[in-house]
Write an enzyme that holds these catalytic residues in place. Structure first.
Site, PDB file in Angstrom:
ATOM      1  N   PHE A  42     -46.676  21.472  18.206  1.00 31.86           N
ATOM      2  CA  PHE A  42     -46.362  21.462  19.530  1.00 31.86           C
ATOM      3  C   PHE A  42     -47.440  22.827  20.296  1.00 31.86           C
ATOM      4  O   PHE A  42     -47.827  23.610  21.485  1.00 31.86           O
ATOM      5  CB  PHE A  42     -45.249  23.283  18.697  1.00 31.86           C
ATOM      6  CG  PHE A  42     -44.081  23.708  20.041  1.00 31.86           C
ATOM      7  CD1 PHE A  42     -44.067  23.240  20.760  1.00 31.86           C
ATOM      8  CD2 PHE A  42     -44.696  24.981  20.396  1.00 31.86           C
ATOM      9  CE1 PHE A  42     -43.025  24.333  21.454  1.00 31.86           C
ATOM     10  CE2 PHE A  42     -44.096  25.847  21.048  1.00 31.86           C
ATOM     11  CZ  PHE A  42     -42.971  25.703  21.608  1.00 31.86           C
ATOM     12  N   GLU A  43     -48.619  23.327  19.026  1.00 26.42           N
ATOM     13  CA  GLU A  43     -49.904  23.981  19.450  1.00 26.42           C
ATOM     14  C   GLU A  43     -50.530  22.928  20.532  1.00 26.42           C
ATOM     15  O   GLU A  43     -51.718  23.494  20.735  1.00 26.42           O
ATOM     16  CB  GLU A  43     -50.037  24.416  18.625  1.00 26.42           C
ATOM     17  CG  GLU A  43     -49.610  25.460  18.096  1.00 26.42           C
ATOM     18  CD  GLU A  43     -48.338  24.981  16.234  1.00 26.42           C
ATOM     19  OE1 GLU A  43     -48.023  23.926  16.764  1.00 26.42           O
ATOM     20  OE2 GLU A  43     -46.902  26.093  17.271  1.00 26.42           O
TER      21      GLU A  43
ATOM     22  N   TRP B 155     -50.056  18.251  11.537  1.00 28.30           N
ATOM     23  CA  TRP B 155     -48.992  17.708  10.753  1.00 28.30           C
ATOM     24  C   TRP B 155     -49.490  16.269  10.558  1.00 28.30           C
ATOM     25  O   TRP B 155     -49.787  15.633  11.597  1.00 28.30           O
ATOM     26  CB  TRP B 155     -47.805  18.154  11.658  1.00 28.30           C
ATOM     27  CG  TRP B 155     -47.102  19.610  11.178  1.00 28.30           C
ATOM     28  CD1 TRP B 155     -47.574  20.216  11.304  1.00 28.30           C
ATOM     29  CD2 TRP B 155     -45.671  19.334  10.830  1.00 28.30           C
ATOM     30  NE1 TRP B 155     -46.535  21.305  11.078  1.00 28.30           N
ATOM     31  CE2 TRP B 155     -44.817  20.357  10.447  1.00 28.30           C
ATOM     32  CE3 TRP B 155     -44.838  18.310  10.282  1.00 28.30           C
ATOM     33  CZ2 TRP B 155     -43.405  20.741   9.812  1.00 28.30           C
ATOM     34  CZ3 TRP B 155     -43.659  18.244   9.725  1.00 28.30           C
ATOM     35  CH2 TRP B 155     -42.689  20.196   9.588  1.00 28.30           C
TER      36      TRP B 155
ATOM     37  N   CYS C  39     -48.694  13.893  15.435  1.00 30.88           N
ATOM     38  CA  CYS C  39     -47.944  12.549  14.935  1.00 30.88           C
ATOM     39  C   CYS C  39     -46.705  13.593  14.523  1.00 30.88           C
ATOM     40  O   CYS C  39     -46.664  14.431  14.222  1.00 30.88           O
ATOM     41  CB  CYS C  39     -47.986  12.237  13.899  1.00 30.88           C
ATOM     42  SG  CYS C  39     -47.492  10.777  12.712  1.00 30.88           S
TER      43      CYS C  39
ATOM     44  N   HIS D 291     -35.339  18.848  16.104  1.00 30.48           N
ATOM     45  CA  HIS D 291     -36.933  19.341  16.267  1.00 30.48           C
ATOM     46  C   HIS D 291     -38.019  18.668  17.085  1.00 30.48           C
ATOM     47  O   HIS D 291     -38.698  18.882  18.158  1.00 30.48           O
ATOM     48  CB  HIS D 291     -37.443  19.778  14.742  1.00 30.48           C
ATOM     49  CG  HIS D 291     -37.825  21.175  14.454  1.00 30.48           C
ATOM     50  ND1 HIS D 291     -37.541  21.562  13.545  1.00 30.48           N
ATOM     51  CD2 HIS D 291     -39.057  22.262  15.347  1.00 30.48           C
ATOM     52  CE1 HIS D 291     -37.507  22.575  13.096  1.00 30.48           C
ATOM     53  NE2 HIS D 291     -38.046  22.954  13.947  1.00 30.48           N
TER      54      HIS D 291
ATOM     55  N   THR E  43     -33.094  16.916  12.496  1.00 32.02           N
ATOM     56  CA  THR E  43     -33.090  18.155  13.460  1.00 32.02           C
ATOM     57  C   THR E  43     -33.937  17.623  14.689  1.00 32.02           C
ATOM     58  O   THR E  43     -33.918  15.878  15.075  1.00 32.02           O
ATOM     59  CB  THR E  43     -33.336  19.143  13.293  1.00 32.02           C
ATOM     60  OG1 THR E  43     -35.423  18.580  13.421  1.00 32.02           O
ATOM     61  CG2 THR E  43     -33.749  19.230  11.502  1.00 32.02           C
TER      62      THR E  43
HETATM   63  C1  DLZ Z   1     -42.126  21.768  13.258  1.00 35.53           C
HETATM   64  C2  DLZ Z   1     -42.604  20.706  13.306  1.00 35.53           C
HETATM   65  C3  DLZ Z   1     -41.491  19.710  13.043  1.00 35.53           C
HETATM   66  C4  DLZ Z   1     -39.670  19.077  12.477  1.00 35.53           C
HETATM   67  N1  DLZ Z   1     -41.770  18.665  13.041  1.00 35.53           N
HETATM   68  C5  DLZ Z   1     -43.839  18.453  13.498  1.00 35.53           C
HETATM   69  C6  DLZ Z   1     -43.869  17.236  13.324  1.00 35.53           C
HETATM   70  O1  DLZ Z   1     -43.531  15.674  13.379  1.00 35.53           O
HETATM   71  N2  DLZ Z   1     -45.118  16.704  13.974  1.00 35.53           N
HETATM   72  C7  DLZ Z   1     -45.870  18.390  13.998  1.00 35.53           C
HETATM   73  O2  DLZ Z   1     -46.854  17.933  14.562  1.00 35.53           O
HETATM   74  N3  DLZ Z   1     -45.521  19.029  14.323  1.00 35.53           N
HETATM   75  C8  DLZ Z   1     -44.088  19.043  13.310  1.00 35.53           C
HETATM   76  N4  DLZ Z   1     -43.355  20.607  13.367  1.00 35.53           N
HETATM   77  C9  DLZ Z   1     -44.465  21.906  13.659  1.00 35.53           C
HETATM   78  C10 DLZ Z   1     -44.440  21.683  14.791  1.00 35.53           C
HETATM   79  O3  DLZ Z   1     -45.252  21.709  15.906  1.00 35.53           O
HETATM   80  C11 DLZ Z   1     -44.864  24.061  14.851  1.00 35.53           C
HETATM   81  O4  DLZ Z   1     -46.492  23.572  14.452  1.00 35.53           O
HETATM   82  C12 DLZ Z   1     -44.184  24.671  14.866  1.00 35.53           C
HETATM   83  O5  DLZ Z   1     -43.143  24.251  14.737  1.00 35.53           O
HETATM   84  C13 DLZ Z   1     -44.563  26.005  15.279  1.00 35.53           C
HETATM   85  O6  DLZ Z   1     -44.857  26.548  16.362  1.00 35.53           O
END
Ligand code: DLZ
Length: 168
Positions: free
Chosen positions: A66-67, A31, A89, A97, A95
């Site tokens: 998240f992973e 991301w 990052c 999130h 949201t």
């Molecule tokens: C879903 C999501 C969102 C909204 N924003 C980010 C972000 O700014 N940076 C990031 O590294 N990942 C984001 N993700 C993805 C989540 O980390 C994750 O990959 C998904 O929720 C699937 O588990």
């Protein structure tokens, strides 16, 4: 008390343990890739500058921040690493999130390090906007990837030092 904002990437190499004998894993989130690639460049080049052999640096990618803890845990399970650096990052959006991801990742990385007795470094930018992320990934506020690499070597060396002193 006020805190003076400093550029923490300005480290003194003479004060950092050599990375010569260390094997380092890096997990990078896909991301915001322009930012995470700059964090990776900063971390990788700092490890090499501080003596880590290129052959002893392994880079793996995960879909999002998240992973990162799962990626780090898998590397520790199947590889031999002295430290793992997690780079990501997360940018504040409309949201919730942001809060969920930041809290979950920070807590899981801290817990993983404790459970595994291994340094697992939190190199994740959590910013209000893209501009702040740019400034912290090679801009005017340094590069969090560089700081994560320095932290990884300091912690790997700390573990070795404590291990050796306990043997005496
Ligand atoms: C879903 C999501 C969102 C909204 N924003 C980010 C972000 O700014 N940076 C990031 O590294 N990942 C984001 N993700 C993805 C989540 O980390 C994750 O990959 C998904 O929720 C699937 O588990």
């Amino acid at each position: 008390m006020t805190t003076k904002k400093t550029n923490l990437s300005d480290y003194n190499p003479d004060m950092i343990p050599s990375g010569k004998n260390f094997n380092i894993g890096i997990v990078v989130s896909e991301w915001n890739p322009t930012i995470t690639n700059s964090l990776l460049d900063g971390a990788y080049s700092t490890l090499v500058d501080l003596g880590v052999e290129r052959n002893n640096i392994t880079v793996e990618h995960v879909p999002g921040s998240f992973e990162l803890p799962t990626g780090a845990k898998l590397m520790l399970k199947y590889g031999k690493y002295d430290a793992i650096i997690c780079l990501g990052c997360v940018i504040q959006g409309e949201t919730r999130h942001f809060d969920f991801i930041c809290d979950a990742v920070a807590n899981a990385i801290a817990q993983l390090a404790i459970d595994e007795n291994k340094p697992v470094i939190f190199g994740v930018l959590t910013t209000n906007d893209m501009q702040q992320a740019i400034e912290r990934s090679g801009g005017k506020h340094g590069n969090k990837g560089v700081e994560a690499a320095v932290t990884a070597l300091k912690m790997a060396a700390l573990k070795e030092r404590i291990k050796q002193s306990e043997k005496k």
